[in-house]
Design a protein around this motif. Structure first.
Motif, short mmCIF file in Angstrom:
data_model
loop_
_atom_site.label_atom_id
_atom_site.label_comp_id
_atom_site.label_asym_id
_atom_site.label_seq_id
_atom_site.Cartn_x
_atom_site.Cartn_y
_atom_site.Cartn_z
N VAL A 30 -0.56 -5.37 -12.43
CA VAL A 30 -1.92 -4.89 -12.67
C VAL A 30 -2.18 -3.61 -11.86
N ALA A 31 -1.73 -3.59 -10.62
CA ALA A 31 -1.91 -2.39 -9.80
C ALA A 31 -1.20 -1.20 -10.43
N GLU A 32 -0.01 -1.42 -10.94
CA GLU A 32 0.72 -0.32 -11.58
C GLU A 32 -0.01 0.17 -12.82
N GLU A 33 -0.58 -0.77 -13.59
CA GLU A 33 -1.37 -0.40 -14.76
C GLU A 33 -2.53 0.51 -14.36
N LEU A 34 -3.21 0.14 -13.29
CA LEU A 34 -4.35 0.94 -12.84
C LEU A 34 -3.92 2.32 -12.33
N LEU A 35 -2.73 2.38 -11.72
CA LEU A 35 -2.23 3.67 -11.26
C LEU A 35 -1.97 4.61 -12.43
N PHE A 36 -1.47 4.07 -13.53
CA PHE A 36 -1.17 4.93 -14.68
C PHE A 36 -2.43 5.28 -15.47
N VAL A 37 -3.53 4.61 -15.16
CA VAL A 37 -4.83 5.01 -15.72
C VAL A 37 -5.49 6.05 -14.81
N SER A 38 -5.45 5.81 -13.50
CA SER A 38 -6.13 6.71 -12.56
C SER A 38 -5.34 7.99 -12.33
N GLY A 39 -4.02 7.96 -12.45
CA GLY A 39 -3.21 9.16 -12.23
C GLY A 39 -3.62 10.33 -13.09
N PRO A 40 -3.69 10.16 -14.43
CA PRO A 40 -4.13 11.28 -15.27
C PRO A 40 -5.55 11.74 -14.96
N LEU A 41 -6.42 10.79 -14.56
CA LEU A 41 -7.79 11.18 -14.20
C LEU A 41 -7.79 12.09 -12.97
N LEU A 42 -6.93 11.78 -12.00
CA LEU A 42 -6.83 12.63 -10.81
C LEU A 42 -6.31 14.02 -11.18
N VAL A 43 -5.34 14.05 -12.09
CA VAL A 43 -4.83 15.35 -12.53
C VAL A 43 -5.95 16.16 -13.19
N GLY A 44 -6.73 15.47 -14.02
CA GLY A 44 -7.84 16.15 -14.68
C GLY A 44 -8.85 16.70 -13.70
N LEU A 45 -9.15 15.94 -12.65
CA LEU A 45 -10.08 16.42 -11.62
C LEU A 45 -9.51 17.63 -10.88
N LEU A 76 5.60 11.02 1.18
CA LEU A 76 4.94 10.29 2.26
C LEU A 76 4.93 8.78 1.99
N GLY A 77 4.68 8.40 0.74
CA GLY A 77 4.63 6.99 0.40
C GLY A 77 5.97 6.30 0.59
N THR A 78 7.05 6.96 0.17
CA THR A 78 8.37 6.36 0.33
C THR A 78 8.76 6.26 1.80
N THR A 79 8.42 7.27 2.57
CA THR A 79 8.72 7.22 4.01
C THR A 79 8.02 6.04 4.67
N ALA A 80 6.74 5.85 4.35
CA ALA A 80 6.01 4.71 4.91
C ALA A 80 6.56 3.39 4.39
N THR A 135 0.83 -1.21 0.00
CA THR A 135 0.00 0.00 0.00
C THR A 135 0.86 1.26 0.00
N ALA A 136 1.91 1.27 0.82
CA ALA A 136 2.81 2.42 0.85
C ALA A 136 3.49 2.61 -0.50
N ALA A 137 3.94 1.50 -1.11
CA ALA A 137 4.60 1.59 -2.41
C ALA A 137 3.64 2.12 -3.48
N LEU A 138 2.39 1.68 -3.44
CA LEU A 138 1.41 2.15 -4.42
C LEU A 138 1.13 3.64 -4.26
N ALA A 139 1.10 4.12 -3.02
CA ALA A 139 0.89 5.56 -2.79
C ALA A 139 2.01 6.36 -3.43
N ALA A 140 3.24 5.89 -3.25
CA ALA A 140 4.38 6.59 -3.86
C ALA A 140 4.34 6.48 -5.38
#
Length: 408
Positions: A154-169, A189-193, A24-29
Motif C-alpha cells: 500500500v505504501a508503494e502504491e501511494l508513492l507511485f501516486v504522490s511521486g508524479p504529483l511532486l514532479v508536477g509541483l 540518501l534513502g539507500t544510505t540510511a 522509512t529509509a526504504a520509502l524515501a529511496a
C-alpha cells in the motif's frame, strides 16, 4: 526475530525492532522511483523539443531497469545489501545527476541522453525487494508478515501516486531536470540510511553466507505467472481509460481521476487483505484474486459513463494489491534466506514487464475493436494467468512442497 507473541496488526509490524527506521529509509529511496519516469520524460522532452525522443529515452531507461533487475538482485543476495546496494545507489544517483545536468538546458543530443539513461537504468538498486527480504528476516509469524507485506504494498502504491504529483509541483517553479536531480538525491540518501539500519546489517551477513549456494525452486512459478498477468492487465487499463475518455469527449483530467480510483481501490484492498486472517491457503487464494480482477475489468468495459467506469475500476483495484502481496509472500516462501531478494525481484520484474507488454498489445487493439472487447481482453489475460497458475498448484510437486526445495 519472532513476532509470535505480538498482536498481528499494522501497529505491531512497525513495533518490530528497527522496523520504522528501516521502512522509512526504504520509502524515501523508493519515492525516487515514483518520480523518475515522469521527471525524465519531461526533462528529455524539454531538452530535445521532441515527444518521440522522450518516449524512446524513457522506454530504454525502463527496459534496462526491468530486465536487468534479477541480475542486480542476485548481487544483493550474494554480497549482502550493504556491499551491493551502496555501489548501485551511488552509480544510479550519479548517473541521474548527470542526466539532469545534460537535460537542464535545451539542445541536448538525444544519443547522449539515451546512453546516460540506459546506464542509469542498469544500476537501479532493488530497494523494494530488499525491504521485503528484511521483513522476512524480522518477522517469523506468517500472519504478521502478511500484514507487513500489505503495508509495504500500500505504501508503494501511494508513492507511485504522490511521486508524479511532486514532479508536477516542482515543474511549476523549476526546470523538469530539477525533479530528476531530486530523484537522484532521494535514492542516494534513502539507500544510505537504509543499509545503515541494524536490521539490514543482520540480513547482509546472513545473505552473504547463503546467497552463493542456493538457487530458486519451481514454487516461484505460480506467483510470477500471476504477477505477469496482473501487470499485463494493468498496463492495458491506462490506455483503455484514455481511449474511453476521448471517445466520450472528456478531458485528460478525467483520466487522472479514473486511475486515481484504481489506486485507491488497490490501497483499500491491500489494507483489507493484510487485516484478514485467511483460512484459505495463499496458493489457492492467489488465482482467485486474479479471477476477481479479470471479472471486474470485464464489467468495466460495459460502463456507460465516467462515474460507473471509475467505480468498476476501483473494484478492480481491490484485487490488485492483494494479488501482488500474495505473490510476494509465496515468492518469499519458495526461496531460501539467501534467495529472498531474487525471488521478490522476479515477481516485480514480471509485473513491470507485463505492464509494458500490456500497454503495447492493447495499443494494437484500440481503434480496431470496441472498447468493451478491449477491456474484456485485458481481463482475460489475468484469467488465463489464474488458470495456468491453478494448474501449477494442482501439480504433485507443488502440493507436496517439493517445488520450494533448494537445489544446492
Amino acid at each position: 526475530m519472532s513476532a509470535s507473541s505480538t498482536r498481528p496488526s499494522y501497529a505491531a509490524v512497525l513495533r518490530m525492532p528497527y522496523a520504522t527506521r528501516t521502512f522509512t529509509a526504504a520509502l524515501a529511496a523508493r519515492l525516487s522511483y515514483g518520480m523518475v519516469s515522469l521527471a525524465v520524460m519531461l526533462a528529455v522532452s524539454r531538452a530535445t523539443d521532441s515527444y518521440t525522443a522522450a518516449g524512446v529515452v524513457v522506454a530504454l531507461f525502463g527496459a534496462a531497469s526491468v530486465f536487468l533487475s534479477p541480475l542486480r538482485a542476485a548481487l544483493v543476495d550474494r554480497h549482502g545489501p550493504r556491499r551491493a546496494l551502496l555501489p548501485m545507489a551511488s552509480l544510479y544517483a550519479g548517473l541521474l545527476g548527470a542526466l539532469a545536468a545534460v537535460s537542464w538546458r535545451p539542445g541536448a543530443p538525444v544519443p547522449v541522453l539515451a546512453v546516460v539513461a540506459v546506464a542509469a537504468g542498469a544500476c537501479t538498486p532493488p530497494i523494494g525487494a530488499t525491504m521485503r527480504a528484511v521483513w522476512g528476516e524480522l518477522i517469523t509469524d506468517r500472519r504478521l508478515l502478511q500484514r507487513a507485506y500489505s503495508l509495504d504494498g500500500v505504501a508503494e502504491e501511494l508513492l507511485f501516486v504522490s511521486g508524479p504529483l511532486l514532479v508536477g509541483l516542482m515543474t511549476g517553479f523549476a526546470p523538469p531536470a530539477a525533479a530528476v536531480a531530486v530523484s537522484a538525491l532521494l535514492v542516494g540518501l534513502g539507500t544510505t540510511a537504509f543499509v545503515a539500519s541494524p536490521a539490514v546489517k543482520g540480513v547482509a551477513v546472513h545473505v552473504a553466507r547463503a546467497g552463493a549456494r542456493t538457487r530458486l525452486g519451481r514454487g516461484l512459478v505460480q506467483p510470477v505467472v500471476v504477477a505477469a498477468g496482473v501487470g499485463l492487465s494493468l498496463g492495458a487499463v491506462d490506455l483503455l481509460v484514455l481511449a474511453f475518455a476521448e471517445q466520450r469527449h472528456h478531458g485528460e483530467n478525467a483520466v487522472a481521476w479514473v486511475l486515481a480510483a484504481l489506486s485507491a481501490g488497490s490501497a483499500v484492498g491491500g489494507l483489507l487483505n493484510g487485516a484478514v486472517d485467511w483460512r484459505m491457503s495463499a496458493r489457492l487464494r492467489l488465482p482467485l484474486l486474479a479471477v476477481g480482477l479479470a471479472l471486474a475489468l470485464g464489467v468495466a468495459g460495459l460502463a456507460p459513463g465516467l462515474v460507473t467506469l471509475s467505480a468498476a475500476v476501483a473494484v478492480a483495484g481491490l484485487f490488485v494489491a492483494p494479488a501482488l502481496t500474495t505473490s510476494y509472500l509465496l515468492a518469499d516462501e519458495s526461496a531460501p534466506p539467501g534467495g529472498r531478494v531474487r525471488a521478490g525481484t522476479w515477481v516485480n520484474t514480471a509485473v513491470n514487464a507485463g505492464s509494458s507488454a500490456g500497454a503495447a498489445a492493447v495499443g494494437l487493439l484500440v481503434g480496431r475493436l470496441p472498447l468493451a472487447v478491449c477491456f474484456a481482453a485485458s481481463g482475460a489475460v489475468a484469467l488465463v494467468a489464474a488458470l495456468v497458475s491453478w494448474h501449477g498448484e494442482a501439480s504433485p510437486d507443488v502440493r507436496t512442497g517439493e517445488a520450494a526445495e533448494l537445489v544446492r
